[in-house]
Write a protein that holds these residues in place. Structure first.
Motif, PDB file in Angstrom:
ATOM      1  N   ASP A 313       0.839  -1.200   0.000  1.00  0.00           N
ATOM      2  CA  ASP A 313       0.000   0.000   0.000  1.00  0.00           C
ATOM      3  C   ASP A 313       0.871   1.246   0.000  1.00  0.00           C
ATOM      4  O   ASP A 313       2.077   1.177   0.231  1.00  0.00           O
ATOM      5  CB  ASP A 313      -0.985  -0.018   1.189  1.00  0.00           C
ATOM      6  CG  ASP A 313      -0.282   0.000   2.538  1.00  0.00           C
ATOM      7  OD1 ASP A 313       0.530   0.928   2.771  1.00  0.00           O
ATOM      8  OD2 ASP A 313      -0.533  -0.896   3.373  1.00  0.00           O
ATOM      9  N   ILE A 314       0.232   2.359  -0.295  1.00  0.00           N
ATOM     10  CA  ILE A 314       0.892   3.665  -0.206  1.00  0.00           C
ATOM     11  C   ILE A 314       0.076   4.448   0.810  1.00  0.00           C
ATOM     12  O   ILE A 314      -1.097   4.738   0.571  1.00  0.00           O
ATOM     13  CB  ILE A 314       0.914   4.391  -1.572  1.00  0.00           C
ATOM     14  CG1 ILE A 314       1.743   3.600  -2.591  1.00  0.00           C
ATOM     15  CG2 ILE A 314       1.443   5.812  -1.434  1.00  0.00           C
ATOM     16  CD1 ILE A 314       1.684   4.108  -4.016  1.00  0.00           C
ATOM     17  N   ALA A 315       0.685   4.742   1.959  1.00  0.00           N
ATOM     18  CA  ALA A 315      -0.007   5.458   3.046  1.00  0.00           C
ATOM     19  C   ALA A 315      -1.358   4.805   3.353  1.00  0.00           C
ATOM     20  O   ALA A 315      -2.390   5.468   3.358  1.00  0.00           O
ATOM     21  CB  ALA A 315      -0.172   6.939   2.690  1.00  0.00           C
ATOM     22  N   LYS A 316      -1.328   3.484   3.531  1.00  0.00           N
ATOM     23  CA  LYS A 316      -2.522   2.690   3.907  1.00  0.00           C
ATOM     24  C   LYS A 316      -3.568   2.555   2.789  1.00  0.00           C
ATOM     25  O   LYS A 316      -4.661   2.057   3.001  1.00  0.00           O
ATOM     26  CB  LYS A 316      -3.200   3.251   5.168  1.00  0.00           C
ATOM     27  CG  LYS A 316      -2.310   3.349   6.394  1.00  0.00           C
ATOM     28  CD  LYS A 316      -2.304   2.032   7.146  1.00  0.00           C
ATOM     29  CE  LYS A 316      -1.518   2.112   8.449  1.00  0.00           C
ATOM     30  NZ  LYS A 316      -0.249   1.424   8.410  1.00  0.00           N
ATOM     31  N   ARG A 317      -3.233   2.996   1.591  1.00  0.00           N
ATOM     32  CA  ARG A 317      -4.157   2.826   0.454  1.00  0.00           C
ATOM     33  C   ARG A 317      -3.656   1.665  -0.398  1.00  0.00           C
ATOM     34  O   ARG A 317      -2.544   1.728  -0.940  1.00  0.00           O
ATOM     35  CB  ARG A 317      -4.219   4.099  -0.391  1.00  0.00           C
ATOM     36  CG  ARG A 317      -4.812   5.268   0.366  1.00  0.00           C
ATOM     37  CD  ARG A 317      -4.826   6.514  -0.482  1.00  0.00           C
ATOM     38  NE  ARG A 317      -5.381   7.628   0.260  1.00  0.00           N
ATOM     39  CZ  ARG A 317      -5.766   8.770  -0.303  1.00  0.00           C
ATOM     40  NH1 ARG A 317      -5.674   8.917  -1.606  1.00  0.00           N
ATOM     41  NH2 ARG A 317      -6.261   9.754   0.430  1.00  0.00           N
ATOM     42  N   PRO A 318      -4.481   0.607  -0.560  1.00  0.00           N
ATOM     43  CA  PRO A 318      -4.023  -0.559  -1.326  1.00  0.00           C
ATOM     44  C   PRO A 318      -3.689  -0.200  -2.778  1.00  0.00           C
ATOM     45  O   PRO A 318      -4.330   0.664  -3.375  1.00  0.00           O
ATOM     46  CB  PRO A 318      -5.220  -1.510  -1.284  1.00  0.00           C
ATOM     47  CG  PRO A 318      -6.120  -1.000  -0.218  1.00  0.00           C
ATOM     48  CD  PRO A 318      -5.841   0.456  -0.053  1.00  0.00           C
ATOM     49  N   VAL A 319      -2.692  -0.907  -3.317  1.00  0.00           N
ATOM     50  CA  VAL A 319      -2.249  -0.693  -4.700  1.00  0.00           C
ATOM     51  C   VAL A 319      -2.442  -2.006  -5.463  1.00  0.00           C
ATOM     52  O   VAL A 319      -2.103  -3.075  -4.956  1.00  0.00           O
ATOM     53  CB  VAL A 319      -0.751  -0.319  -4.745  1.00  0.00           C
ATOM     54  CG1 VAL A 319      -0.261  -0.150  -6.180  1.00  0.00           C
ATOM     55  CG2 VAL A 319      -0.490   0.943  -3.944  1.00  0.00           C
ATOM     56  N   ASP A 320      -3.006  -1.919  -6.668  1.00  0.00           N
ATOM     57  CA  ASP A 320      -2.954  -3.086  -7.558  1.00  0.00           C
ATOM     58  C   ASP A 320      -2.559  -2.624  -8.951  1.00  0.00           C
ATOM     59  O   ASP A 320      -2.273  -1.437  -9.171  1.00  0.00           O
ATOM     60  CB  ASP A 320      -4.257  -3.899  -7.527  1.00  0.00           C
ATOM     61  CG  ASP A 320      -5.455  -3.163  -8.091  1.00  0.00           C
ATOM     62  OD1 ASP A 320      -5.263  -2.232  -8.898  1.00  0.00           O
ATOM     63  OD2 ASP A 320      -6.602  -3.524  -7.752  1.00  0.00           O
ATOM     64  N   PHE A 321      -2.493  -3.560  -9.896  1.00  0.00           N
ATOM     65  CA  PHE A 321      -1.930  -3.261 -11.219  1.00  0.00           C
ATOM     66  C   PHE A 321      -2.852  -3.796 -12.303  1.00  0.00           C
ATOM     67  O   PHE A 321      -3.340  -4.920 -12.208  1.00  0.00           O
ATOM     68  CB  PHE A 321      -0.538  -3.896 -11.348  1.00  0.00           C
ATOM     69  CG  PHE A 321       0.403  -3.431 -10.264  1.00  0.00           C
ATOM     70  CD1 PHE A 321       1.182  -2.297 -10.438  1.00  0.00           C
ATOM     71  CD2 PHE A 321       0.470  -4.108  -9.049  1.00  0.00           C
ATOM     72  CE1 PHE A 321       2.017  -1.845  -9.426  1.00  0.00           C
ATOM     73  CE2 PHE A 321       1.302  -3.665  -8.031  1.00  0.00           C
ATOM     74  CZ  PHE A 321       2.082  -2.526  -8.219  1.00  0.00           C
ATOM     75  N   ARG A 322      -3.082  -2.978 -13.343  1.00  0.00           N
ATOM     76  CA  ARG A 322      -3.873  -3.423 -14.496  1.00  0.00           C
ATOM     77  C   ARG A 322      -2.918  -3.588 -15.678  1.00  0.00           C
ATOM     78  O   ARG A 322      -2.293  -2.618 -16.132  1.00  0.00           O
ATOM     79  CB  ARG A 322      -4.952  -2.384 -14.816  1.00  0.00           C
ATOM     80  CG  ARG A 322      -5.586  -2.449 -16.207  1.00  0.00           C
ATOM     81  CD  ARG A 322      -6.275  -3.743 -16.570  1.00  0.00           C
ATOM     82  NE  ARG A 322      -7.477  -4.061 -15.811  1.00  0.00           N
ATOM     83  CZ  ARG A 322      -8.714  -3.795 -16.190  1.00  0.00           C
ATOM     84  NH1 ARG A 322      -8.926  -3.157 -17.318  1.00  0.00           N
ATOM     85  NH2 ARG A 322      -9.737  -4.182 -15.443  1.00  0.00           N
ATOM     86  N   ALA A 323      -2.798  -4.834 -16.138  1.00  0.00           N
ATOM     87  CA  ALA A 323      -1.974  -5.110 -17.323  1.00  0.00           C
ATOM     88  C   ALA A 323      -2.905  -5.248 -18.515  1.00  0.00           C
ATOM     89  O   ALA A 323      -3.907  -5.951 -18.443  1.00  0.00           O
ATOM     90  CB  ALA A 323      -1.186  -6.398 -17.121  1.00  0.00           C
ATOM     91  N   LEU A 324      -2.581  -4.552 -19.598  1.00  0.00           N
ATOM     92  CA  LEU A 324      -3.307  -4.750 -20.853  1.00  0.00           C
ATOM     93  C   LEU A 324      -2.441  -5.673 -21.705  1.00  0.00           C
ATOM     94  O   LEU A 324      -1.308  -5.323 -22.068  1.00  0.00           O
ATOM     95  CB  LEU A 324      -3.560  -3.431 -21.577  1.00  0.00           C
ATOM     96  CG  LEU A 324      -4.283  -3.584 -22.923  1.00  0.00           C
ATOM     97  CD1 LEU A 324      -5.711  -4.102 -22.727  1.00  0.00           C
ATOM     98  CD2 LEU A 324      -4.315  -2.267 -23.687  1.00  0.00           C
TER      99      LEU A 324
END
Length: 454
Positions: A313-324
């Motif tokens: 996460d970044i400052a408690k905000r979850p991060v995910d990734f979108r691959a095209l």
């Protein structure tokens, strides 16, 4: 290498009859096209007997205006040609038809609403590549399945009757539209009658994807434990095994309807529900009470229950990734772009529709709390996206040309699959550079050329 790109000039009937075309001498020689003998002109599903007249020192093709109109070509259109000696067929193309959900004829400047810019980008990309594209909706499908009512761009958007395309890209964004009997019949009939290739021919649901990929040993490392939620016993088993679980609608998108369930140290459970305004939290004294509260929803919505992951996460905000991930000019899967999506302040999902923000993979990894393996994270995401796309191709019996693959990285650096979308948004996954024609658009055209042999 045979010269195949040709500019088409539409001329008046006084200059050229309907059943003849003029073609530059160099094309005639290279492709061994017989002069003055009957050949079949083909564009997509349209066929007509014509005679070809050779023109010295001319680098294009001329055809009668009424013929050009019948096949939806504007003066100056650039296409590719191919001559098959065996069948005496002169083919022009590729002709690409994009099936979209809706059009707005009363808005001639924006006939496709928010995706009009993408459609125009596709028109420009086709002009540069030597291809022709049109757009149509389920309402434009005709009973005969020999023509459709569609839109072309000719100094502005115009509606007209058009031949069935060589390639149909199914960009319908609703299962309800895709499952309409006329749409299903159309896709079946154009393959049979016209050898049309249809790609991204169906929606994927979460359960189908995880079930199919579980059959590939090399992919199990990417799959969080995941089951179709059928009863309380399943919920209890997953909640005893994992501190957090997610309930995801099997057919959901844009983060709608996701429920995050967390076991509390003080006893009881907390459920977090995604809403348009943010996240609604609810405490339950027991798992049975929580199940009773959601069992009403389960009558109309099928849920996938998934192991909760400790994501970066970044400052408690979850991060995910979108691959095209798209098939390229050789018909092989390749990664076009991967972007990071960070959840908005009031949400636990990262979709842009819910206040998430986009950044590059490097930027997100750099700001995140990933403990180790920062350098390798981008390469691991690329590898996972390609392997998952190939797995979908192998284990799900349908034709896909592009996939939006949502991935996550946990705090130990391990890559996980969240979901696969067979209708990736043309707004959500935009690479962060401002280019006139995005690589994602060019790749779709190149794959269409590969499929159609142009």
């Amino acid at each position: 290498m045979l010269k195949s790109k040709v500019a088409v000039q539409a001329v008046g009937s006084g200059l050229l009859p309907d059943d003849a075309i003029m073609l530059g001498e160099s094309y005639m020689k290279q492709w061994k096209i017989p002069q003055g003998q009957p050949v079949t002109l083909r564009l997509g599903g349209y066929k007509q007997p014509i005679k070809v007249v050779s023109v010295a020192r001319y680098e294009g093709m001329r055809m009668n205006q009424s013929l050009a109109r019948r096949i939806g070509l504007a003066n100056g259109a650039t296409l590719r040609l191919h001559y098959a000696e065996k069948s005496s067929t002169l083919s022009l193309g590729p002709l690409i038809g994009v099936l979209v959900s809706r059009d707005y004829p009363h808005m001639p400047d924006r006939p496709f609403g928010s995706i009009t810019m993408f459609c125009k980008e596709l028109v420009d990309g086709c002009a540069a590549q030597g291809a022709h594209v049109y757009f149509f909706t389920p309402n434009g499908i005709q009973e005969s399945t020999d023509t459709v009512e569609g839109w072309v761009y000719q100094n502005g958007w115009k509606q007209m009757s058009l031949p069935i395309a060589d390639i149909v890209n199914n960009r319908l964004t609703s299962r309800k539209l895709e499952n309409k009997p006329n749409v299903q019949l159309f896709m079946k009939e154009v393959k049979r009658k016209h050898n049309t290739q249809v790609f991204n021919e169906k929606f994927l649901d979460k359960h189908e994807v995880f079930d199919a990929l579980r059959g590939a040993q090399s992919l199990t490392k990417y799959l969080p434990e995941s089951h179709l939620l059928r009863n309380f016993t399943m919920l209890k088993a997953m909640c005893s095994k994992y501190y957090t679980v997610f309930l995801k609608p099997v057919r959901g998108s844009l983060g709608k309807g996701i429920i995050k369930i967390t076991r509390l140290e003080s006893g009881g459970y907390q459920a977090m529900f995604t809403t348009t305004a943010g996240t609604r939290k609810q405490h339950y004294a027991s798992l049975l009470k929580l199940f009773s509260a959601i069992s009403g929803k389960m009558k109309t919505v099928r849920y996938q229950i998934q192991q909760g992951l400790t994501l970066i996460d970044i400052a408690k905000r979850p991060v995910d990734f979108r691959a095209l991930v798209q098939k390229n000019a050789s018909g092989v899967w390749s990664v076009t772009s991967i972007v990071a999506r960070t959840a908005g302040g009031a949400h636990f999902v990262s979709n842009l529709a819910r206040g998430g923000t986009l950044s590059t993979v490097r930027e997100a990894i750099g700001k995140s709390n990933l403990a180790a393996g920062r350098q390798e994270a981008a390469a691991r995401l690329q590898k996972a996206a390609l392997e998952i796309a190939e797995g979908i191709d192998t284990h799900i019996p349908a034709h896909f040309g592009e996939l939006g693959i949502d991935l996550a990285v946990d705090t130990s650096g391990r890559v996980w699959l969240l979901e696969v979308n067979s209708k990736p948004s043309k707004n959500d996954n935009t690479p962060l550079t401002e280019q006139k024609i995005r690589p994602s658009v060019l790749r779709m055209i190149q794959y269409s050329r590969y499929l159609s042999g142009f």
